[in-house]
Design an enzyme around this catalytic site. Structure first.
Site, PDB file in Angstrom:
ATOM      1  N   THR A  33       0.870  41.513  42.454  1.00 14.74           N
ATOM      2  CA  THR A  33       0.107  40.774  41.449  1.00 14.74           C
ATOM      3  C   THR A  33      -0.929  41.711  40.830  1.00 14.74           C
ATOM      4  O   THR A  33      -0.838  42.928  40.966  1.00 14.74           O
ATOM      5  CB  THR A  33      -0.508  39.494  42.062  1.00 14.74           C
ATOM      6  OG1 THR A  33      -1.043  38.673  41.019  1.00 14.74           O
ATOM      7  CG2 THR A  33      -1.607  39.799  43.074  1.00 14.74           C
ATOM      8  N   ASN A  34      -1.906  41.167  40.118  1.00 13.02           N
ATOM      9  CA  ASN A  34      -2.935  41.997  39.480  1.00 13.02           C
ATOM     10  C   ASN A  34      -4.291  41.313  39.593  1.00 13.02           C
ATOM     11  O   ASN A  34      -4.395  40.228  40.157  1.00 13.02           O
ATOM     12  CB  ASN A  34      -2.544  42.257  38.019  1.00 13.02           C
ATOM     13  CG  ASN A  34      -2.373  40.966  37.244  1.00 13.02           C
ATOM     14  OD1 ASN A  34      -3.316  40.211  37.049  1.00 13.02           O
ATOM     15  ND2 ASN A  34      -1.146  40.687  36.828  1.00 13.02           N
TER      16      ASN A  34
END
Ligand code: CTP
Ligand code: CA
Length: 226
Positions: A33-34
């Protein structure tokens, strides 16, 4: 009186907002993810709802608080988000793509937890579909707003995204600046249209940025769609 006028600006308009960071699964318990918090997108959904719009918020992983009066749909991956957006695209009049969509996802998703083994593990990744670009290609009368988070050459990259993705506006932020971008409550944005830089905003709360953006967007929508 003024509040009433503002609250009616988008009355009856269908608005689609995406927010948060997508999660791309490796196995049942792990994912890529980020740093996106989803706060900018949630603030935009709220600003649109305040103006009377019928808002659908398509949210990936987020730490933002739910927005009252907004139909929120939770998704996980870029692919899920693409499907959720496409299902609603034809009837939308305004689409704001504030989500941080993964550019790559694991080629294979293990159905059971990956066990440790060799000293080194190489992950094979493949490109996801560019949602905004897909929307740009299928655009009819929708007003399309994208984001561009950059650490250098903001104007050049933002303008390149505007053209490549057929967006009406690109909201650029230099995420290397303190007080801008991921995981903070403030943002510093520059807004670009086909003519180049349209507006440069100082550091403001994401709520304030959302409000100023919605004002600009509604002005431009009125000019474009009557
Ligand atoms: N975007 C999207 N689908 C993707 C990747 C990005 O819809 N698979 C959208 C984002 O929501 C944002 C805009 O495209 O509105 C720009 O995202 P950004 O990551 O800045 O641009 P990219 O085109 O992915 O280019 P790069 O990451 O290489 O800068
Ligand atoms: Ca990207």
């Amino acid at each position: 009186k003024q509040w009433f006028a503002q609250s009616q600006e988008l009355k009856g308009k269908k608005v689609l907002v995406t927010a948060g960071g997508t999660m791309e699964r490796l196995d049942p318990v792990r994912y890529l993810t980020n740093d996106s918090s989803g706060k900018m997108g949630f603030a935009l959904a709220e600003a649109a709802a305040t103006r009377g719009a019928d808002v659908t918020l398509i949210a990936a992983r987020t730490t933002a608080n739910p927005v009252a009066g907004v139909n929120t749909i939770h998704v996980e991956s870029a692919e899920d988000m693409l499907q959720a957006v496409l299902e609603r695209y034809d009837s939308a009049e305004l689409v704001i793509k504030a989500a941080a969509v993964a550019d790559y996802r694991p080629v294979t998703k293990a159905s059971t937890k990956i066990k440790k083994g060799k000293e080194k593990l190489v992950l094979e990744l493949e490109r996801t579909t560019d949602i905004l670009k897909t929307l740009g290609e299928r655009k009819k009368d929708q007003f399309l707003v994208g984001f561009a988070a950059e650490t250098e050459q903001l104007e050049q990259y933002a303008m390149d995204k505007l053209t490549r993705k057929n967006a009406d506006l690109i909201v650029g932020n230099d995420v290397s600046q303190e007080g801008a971008g991921f995981n903070v409550d403030t943002n510093i944005v520059q807004i670009f249209g086909s003519e180049g830089l349209v507006e440069s905003l100082p550091m403001l709360s994401k709520r304030e940025v959302a409000d100023r953006l919605m004002t600009l967007i509604t002005t431009r929508m009125k000019a474009a769609q009557g």
